[in-house]
Design a protein around this motif. Structure first.
Motif, mmCIF file in Angstrom:
data_model
loop_
_atom_site.group_PDB
_atom_site.id
_atom_site.type_symbol
_atom_site.label_atom_id
_atom_site.label_comp_id
_atom_site.label_asym_id
_atom_site.label_seq_id
_atom_site.Cartn_x
_atom_site.Cartn_y
_atom_site.Cartn_z
ATOM 1 N N VAL A 19 0.850 -1.201 0.000
ATOM 2 C CA VAL A 19 0.000 0.000 0.000
ATOM 3 C C VAL A 19 0.881 1.246 0.000
ATOM 4 C CG1 VAL A 19 -1.563 1.356 1.453
ATOM 5 C CG2 VAL A 19 -2.064 -1.046 0.995
ATOM 6 N N THR A 20 1.929 1.237 0.797
ATOM 7 C CA THR A 20 2.840 2.377 0.845
ATOM 8 C C THR A 20 3.510 2.586 -0.511
ATOM 9 O OG1 THR A 20 3.236 1.935 3.188
ATOM 10 C CG2 THR A 20 4.815 3.371 2.061
ATOM 11 N N LEU A 21 3.979 1.507 -1.122
ATOM 12 C CA LEU A 21 4.630 1.592 -2.427
ATOM 13 C C LEU A 21 3.687 2.160 -3.474
ATOM 14 C CD1 LEU A 21 7.060 0.900 -4.259
ATOM 15 C CD2 LEU A 21 5.980 -1.319 -4.620
ATOM 16 N N PHE A 22 2.471 1.613 -3.550
ATOM 17 C CA PHE A 22 1.514 2.108 -4.546
ATOM 18 C C PHE A 22 1.117 3.556 -4.282
ATOM 19 C CE2 PHE A 22 0.516 -2.392 -5.688
ATOM 20 C CZ PHE A 22 0.783 -2.262 -7.045
ATOM 21 N N ALA A 23 1.136 3.977 -3.031
ATOM 22 C CA ALA A 23 0.765 5.350 -2.706
ATOM 23 C C ALA A 23 1.847 6.355 -3.092
ATOM 24 C CB ALA A 23 0.472 5.474 -1.213
ATOM 25 N N LEU A 24 3.086 5.901 -3.184
ATOM 26 C CA LEU A 24 4.190 6.841 -3.403
ATOM 27 C C LEU A 24 4.783 6.796 -4.804
ATOM 28 C CD1 LEU A 24 5.957 6.582 0.058
ATOM 29 C CD2 LEU A 24 4.290 8.266 -0.724
ATOM 30 N N ILE A 25 4.511 5.725 -5.562
ATOM 31 C CA ILE A 25 5.044 5.708 -6.923
ATOM 32 C C ILE A 25 4.243 6.692 -7.774
ATOM 33 C CG2 ILE A 25 5.933 3.350 -6.776
ATOM 34 C CD1 ILE A 25 3.513 2.392 -8.356
ATOM 35 N N PRO A 26 4.853 7.200 -8.839
ATOM 36 C CA PRO A 26 4.122 8.150 -9.693
ATOM 37 C C PRO A 26 2.814 7.545 -10.204
ATOM 38 C CG PRO A 26 6.440 8.107 -10.268
ATOM 39 C CD PRO A 26 6.219 6.996 -9.275
ATOM 40 N N GLY A 27 1.783 8.361 -10.256
ATOM 41 C CA GLY A 27 0.466 7.900 -10.679
ATOM 42 C C GLY A 27 0.467 7.272 -12.060
ATOM 43 N N THR A 28 1.361 7.710 -12.933
ATOM 44 C CA THR A 28 1.423 7.142 -14.281
ATOM 45 C C THR A 28 2.040 5.757 -14.290
ATOM 46 O OG1 THR A 28 3.533 8.258 -14.633
ATOM 47 C CG2 THR A 28 1.542 9.407 -15.383
ATOM 48 N N ALA A 29 2.748 5.376 -13.215
ATOM 49 C CA ALA A 29 3.393 4.069 -13.154
ATOM 50 C C ALA A 29 2.479 2.988 -12.574
ATOM 51 C CB ALA A 29 4.677 4.149 -12.317
ATOM 52 N N VAL A 30 1.310 3.375 -12.079
ATOM 53 C CA VAL A 30 0.373 2.403 -11.505
ATOM 54 C C VAL A 30 -0.286 1.657 -12.657
ATOM 55 C CG1 VAL A 30 -1.717 2.114 -10.124
ATOM 56 C CG2 VAL A 30 -0.027 3.847 -9.488
ATOM 57 N N PRO A 31 -0.271 0.313 -12.621
ATOM 58 C CA PRO A 31 -0.880 -0.448 -13.715
ATOM 59 C C PRO A 31 -2.347 -0.073 -13.922
ATOM 60 C CG PRO A 31 0.302 -1.889 -12.194
ATOM 61 C CD PRO A 31 0.276 -0.528 -11.583
ATOM 62 N N ALA A 32 -2.776 -0.055 -15.185
ATOM 63 C CA ALA A 32 -4.157 0.323 -15.517
ATOM 64 C C ALA A 32 -5.170 -0.608 -14.854
ATOM 65 C CB ALA A 32 -4.343 0.316 -17.031
ATOM 66 N N GLY A 72 -2.227 5.963 7.155
ATOM 67 C CA GLY A 72 -2.940 6.619 6.058
ATOM 68 C C GLY A 72 -2.706 8.121 6.051
ATOM 69 N N ALA A 73 -2.717 8.742 7.224
ATOM 70 C CA ALA A 73 -2.469 10.185 7.319
ATOM 71 C C ALA A 73 -1.039 10.514 6.891
ATOM 72 C CB ALA A 73 -2.722 10.665 8.745
ATOM 73 N N VAL A 74 -0.089 9.712 7.327
ATOM 74 C CA VAL A 74 1.317 9.952 6.959
ATOM 75 C C VAL A 74 1.498 9.826 5.444
ATOM 76 C CG1 VAL A 74 3.669 9.035 7.168
ATOM 77 C CG2 VAL A 74 2.257 9.351 9.212
ATOM 78 N N ILE A 75 0.852 8.839 4.839
ATOM 79 C CA ILE A 75 0.935 8.691 3.382
ATOM 80 C C ILE A 75 0.430 9.960 2.698
ATOM 81 C CG2 ILE A 75 -0.123 7.537 1.398
ATOM 82 C CD1 ILE A 75 0.058 4.908 2.972
ATOM 83 N N GLU A 76 -0.684 10.494 3.147
ATOM 84 C CA GLU A 76 -1.232 11.707 2.521
ATOM 85 C C GLU A 76 -0.297 12.898 2.710
ATOM 86 O OE1 GLU A 76 -3.747 11.559 0.437
ATOM 87 O OE2 GLU A 76 -3.933 9.428 0.950
ATOM 88 N N ILE A 77 0.305 13.012 3.874
ATOM 89 C CA ILE A 77 1.247 14.105 4.132
ATOM 90 C C ILE A 77 2.483 13.965 3.252
ATOM 91 C CG2 ILE A 77 2.811 15.090 5.869
ATOM 92 C CD1 ILE A 77 0.553 14.354 7.949
ATOM 93 N N VAL A 78 3.007 12.747 3.156
ATOM 94 C CA VAL A 78 4.191 12.511 2.325
ATOM 95 C C VAL A 78 3.873 12.771 0.854
ATOM 96 C CG1 VAL A 78 5.785 10.711 1.520
ATOM 97 C CG2 VAL A 78 5.304 10.944 3.954
ATOM 98 N N GLN A 79 2.691 12.344 0.405
ATOM 99 C CA GLN A 79 2.319 12.619 -0.989
ATOM 100 C C GLN A 79 2.291 14.126 -1.255
ATOM 101 O OE1 GLN A 79 -1.445 10.579 -1.450
ATOM 102 N NE2 GLN A 79 -0.470 8.844 -2.457
ATOM 103 N N ALA A 81 3.907 16.512 0.437
ATOM 104 C CA ALA A 81 5.177 17.196 0.675
ATOM 105 C C ALA A 81 6.331 16.712 -0.199
ATOM 106 C CB ALA A 81 5.569 17.039 2.147
ATOM 107 N N LEU A 82 6.338 15.431 -0.560
ATOM 108 C CA LEU A 82 7.546 14.880 -1.175
ATOM 109 C C LEU A 82 7.384 14.319 -2.584
ATOM 110 C CD1 LEU A 82 9.020 12.994 1.926
ATOM 111 C CD2 LEU A 82 9.541 15.306 1.125
ATOM 112 N N THR A 83 6.191 14.336 -3.135
ATOM 113 C CA THR A 83 6.034 13.809 -4.486
ATOM 114 C C THR A 83 5.534 14.905 -5.420
ATOM 115 O OG1 THR A 83 3.726 13.090 -4.230
ATOM 116 C CG2 THR A 83 5.441 11.511 -3.583
ATOM 117 N N ALA A 84 5.927 14.806 -6.675
ATOM 118 C CA ALA A 84 5.499 15.792 -7.671
ATOM 119 C C ALA A 84 4.263 15.311 -8.429
ATOM 120 C CB ALA A 84 6.639 16.061 -8.649
#
Length: 120
Positions: A19-32, A72-79, A81-84
């Motif tokens: 879940v953490t990996l899928f939340a932080l990888i670029p949205g375009t890299a998530v399989p359709a 879940g909250a930390v994932i949203e904060i990291v998304q 603050a740290l992802t483009a």
């Protein structure tokens, strides 16, 4: 059944990692194949984590729930603050919480039946 329950902690922590990996990888890299309604994804993932976490740690269900909500909250904060390519969303976190609630409800419904089967 006991063998499956023995490996539940490993399954739970593997799920948290995925879940953490899928939340932080670029949205375009998530399989359709897994790109469907975003809030449903959050709820389903966190329901599955709540079920496996509760089965893995039946005497610490409250801790599992608090941990998942915090995660879940930390994932949203990291998304935010740290992802483009991702952004934090309070509604996503609320969907996580609904998933935790559904997952724990399923666990509480199933666990007495499961305990009866294990005693036989």
């Amino acid at each position: 059944m006991r063998l499956l329950l023995r490996y539940m902690p490993q399954l739970f922590f593997t799920g948290v990692a995925l879940v953490t990996l899928f939340a932080l990888i670029p949205g375009t890299a998530v399989p359709a194949a897994v790109q469907f309604w975003d809030k449903a994804q959050h709820s389903i993932a966190f329901a599955a984590l709540a079920i496996t976490g509760s089965l893995a740690f039946p005497h610490k269900v409250r801790t599992v729930c608090i941990g998942l909500l915090t995660h879940g909250a930390v994932i949203e904060i990291v998304q935010a603050a740290l992802t483009a390519t991702r952004f934090g969303d309070v509604e996503d976190w609320l969907a996580d919480g609904i998933g935790v609630l559904v997952g724990v409800s399923v666990y509480l419904f199933v666990s007495p039946k499961l305990a009866g089967k294990l005693q036989n």
